[in-house]
Design an enzyme around this catalytic site. Structure first.
Site, PDB file in Angstrom:
ATOM      1  N   GLY A   9       0.784  -1.224   0.000  1.00 33.03           N
ATOM      2  CA  GLY A   9       0.000   0.000   0.000  1.00 33.03           C
ATOM      3  C   GLY A   9       0.819   1.279   0.000  1.00 33.03           C
ATOM      4  O   GLY A   9       1.846   1.379  -0.659  1.00 33.03           O
ATOM      5  N   ARG A  51       4.765  -6.673   9.727  1.00 33.65           N
ATOM      6  CA  ARG A  51       4.589  -7.875  10.548  1.00 33.65           C
ATOM      7  C   ARG A  51       4.608  -9.155   9.724  1.00 33.65           C
ATOM      8  O   ARG A  51       4.880 -10.225  10.250  1.00 33.65           O
ATOM      9  CB  ARG A  51       3.280  -7.777  11.331  1.00 33.65           C
ATOM     10  CG  ARG A  51       3.270  -6.669  12.369  1.00 33.65           C
ATOM     11  CD  ARG A  51       1.955  -6.552  13.103  1.00 33.65           C
ATOM     12  NE  ARG A  51       0.847  -6.251  12.199  1.00 33.65           N
ATOM     13  CZ  ARG A  51      -0.331  -5.790  12.599  1.00 33.65           C
ATOM     14  NH1 ARG A  51      -0.561  -5.597  13.897  1.00 33.65           N
ATOM     15  NH2 ARG A  51      -1.286  -5.540  11.742  1.00 33.65           N
ATOM     16  N   ASP A  81       6.634  -5.187  14.758  1.00 36.20           N
ATOM     17  CA  ASP A  81       5.326  -4.619  15.073  1.00 36.20           C
ATOM     18  C   ASP A  81       5.594  -3.243  15.671  1.00 36.20           C
ATOM     19  O   ASP A  81       6.305  -3.126  16.689  1.00 36.20           O
ATOM     20  CB  ASP A  81       4.595  -5.515  16.080  1.00 36.20           C
ATOM     21  CG  ASP A  81       3.196  -5.017  16.425  1.00 36.20           C
ATOM     22  OD1 ASP A  81       2.907  -3.828  16.203  1.00 36.20           O
ATOM     23  OD2 ASP A  81       2.404  -5.825  16.934  1.00 36.20           O
ATOM     24  N   SER A 134      -4.954  10.609   8.550  1.00 35.12           N
ATOM     25  CA  SER A 134      -6.114  10.322   7.719  1.00 35.12           C
ATOM     26  C   SER A 134      -7.041  11.519   7.724  1.00 35.12           C
ATOM     27  O   SER A 134      -7.084  12.284   8.695  1.00 35.12           O
ATOM     28  CB  SER A 134      -6.853   9.097   8.249  1.00 35.12           C
ATOM     29  OG  SER A 134      -8.117   8.954   7.627  1.00 35.12           O
ATOM     30  N   TYR A 171     -11.164   4.400  14.823  1.00 38.13           N
ATOM     31  CA  TYR A 171     -10.068   4.737  13.901  1.00 38.13           C
ATOM     32  C   TYR A 171      -9.854   6.252  13.866  1.00 38.13           C
ATOM     33  O   TYR A 171      -8.714   6.734  13.937  1.00 38.13           O
ATOM     34  CB  TYR A 171     -10.398   4.198  12.511  1.00 38.13           C
ATOM     35  CG  TYR A 171      -9.381   4.534  11.447  1.00 38.13           C
ATOM     36  CD1 TYR A 171      -8.215   3.780  11.317  1.00 38.13           C
ATOM     37  CD2 TYR A 171      -9.589   5.582  10.561  1.00 38.13           C
ATOM     38  CE1 TYR A 171      -7.272   4.084  10.340  1.00 38.13           C
ATOM     39  CE2 TYR A 171      -8.667   5.890   9.577  1.00 38.13           C
ATOM     40  CZ  TYR A 171      -7.500   5.138   9.464  1.00 38.13           C
ATOM     41  OH  TYR A 171      -6.578   5.437   8.487  1.00 38.13           O
ATOM     42  N   LYS A 189      -6.509   8.542  14.849  1.00 36.85           N
ATOM     43  CA  LYS A 189      -5.857   9.432  13.896  1.00 36.85           C
ATOM     44  C   LYS A 189      -5.931  10.893  14.345  1.00 36.85           C
ATOM     45  O   LYS A 189      -5.009  11.680  14.091  1.00 36.85           O
ATOM     46  CB  LYS A 189      -6.488   9.268  12.512  1.00 36.85           C
ATOM     47  CG  LYS A 189      -6.164   7.939  11.845  1.00 36.85           C
ATOM     48  CD  LYS A 189      -4.667   7.732  11.661  1.00 36.85           C
ATOM     49  CE  LYS A 189      -4.355   6.497  10.833  1.00 36.85           C
ATOM     50  NZ  LYS A 189      -2.880   6.279  10.668  1.00 36.85           N
ATOM     51  N   THR A 238      -5.519   1.254  -2.057  1.00 32.35           N
ATOM     52  CA  THR A 238      -4.802   0.325  -1.187  1.00 32.35           C
ATOM     53  C   THR A 238      -5.748  -0.798  -0.758  1.00 32.35           C
ATOM     54  O   THR A 238      -6.917  -0.827  -1.140  1.00 32.35           O
ATOM     55  CB  THR A 238      -4.275   1.033   0.072  1.00 32.35           C
ATOM     56  OG1 THR A 238      -5.380   1.391   0.912  1.00 32.35           O
ATOM     57  CG2 THR A 238      -3.503   2.301  -0.293  1.00 32.35           C
TER      58      THR A 238
END
Length: 246
Positions: A21, A42, A62, A142, A155, A159, A190
């Site tokens: 992505g 990861r 990670d 974002s 989310y 952000k 993505t």
């Protein structure tokens, strides 16, 4: 303004979430500009494949693991002696749904992936760059950090936290000659949509959304600004995204 190649030739760069992505696009853009780039992820197999394809150095980690950050920084400094650019790109939707339908595990994981991991990386990079009196940190946020949509509460909160953290970090590092930028993309080409179990986007629309190469070019251009200038925040929208959703 110096040319892109002379500015980034042999620069040391870390891009988290670089196996696919946006991260892969950002890392590839820096490699093409002459930088030496470490990418993290990861999925070790996918990370190795991407690193081989674009000419980056893979490091399985990670971002929410502080000890993994310590190992990464140690490797980078042992090889290069400095850190010029850190791009905190790693993040994931985890579970996009109504808050009442979330799980505790999904909430914790979303905060770790989208906020805590970047903070852990910035803590380490800030100390190095302050000592160097140079460097650039780019935190990939974002459009959700400033716009509210149903289902995106967890989310978006992560952000939004990253956005305010980035603003504060810039005030701390500016006196040391270190730049900090927040980049906030919206719809992208993505795997985020699929990973978050969202309905697939119309292919005709998807091709007009932000591509990994688009974002990579933008980040490299930001890194190539004269050292006395800083792009504090950049919000990137595709023209095809309906204005009613802005």
């Amino acid at each position: 303004m110096q040319s892109l190649i002379s500015t980034l030739e042999n620069a040391t760069v870390i891009v988290t979430g670089g196996s696919r992505g946006y991260g892969a696009g950002i890392a590839e853009a820096f490699v093409k500009a002459g930088a030496r780039v470490w990418i993290t992820g990861r999925d070790a197999e996918r990370l190795q494949t991407t690193a081989h394809k674009i000419g980056a150095i893979p490091f399985s980690a990670d971002v929410a693991d502080g000890q993994a950050w310590d190992r990464l920084i140690e490797e980078v400094l042992n090889n290069s002696g400095r850190l010029d650019v850190l791009v905190n790109n790693a993040g994931e939707g985890v579970k996009v749904c109504q808050t009442s339908e979330q799980t505790d595990e999904a909430i914790v994981r979303s905060l770790a992936s989208n906020l805590t991991g970047a903070m852990l990386g910035c803590r380490r990079a800030a100390a190095i760059m302050q000592s160097q009196r140079s460097g650039l940190i780019v935190n990939i946020g974002s459009a959700c950090s400033t716009h509210a949509w149903p289902g995106w509460s967890i989310y978006s909160a992560a952000k939004a936290g990253l956005l305010m953290f980035t603003r504060c970090l810039l005030t701390e590092l500016r006196p040391h000659g270190v730049r900090v930028t927040s980049v906030m993309p919206s719809w992208g080409q993505t795997e985020f949509t699929e990973a978050a179990n969202l309905p697939p986007r119309d292919p005709a629309i998807l091709t007009q959304c932000i591509s990994p190469a688009d974002l990579g070019q933008l980040i490299v251009q930001t890194a190539c600004l004269p050292p006395h200038l800083i792009a504090e925040e950049i919000k990137l929208w595709p023209m095809v995204q309906p204005m009613t959703q802005l």
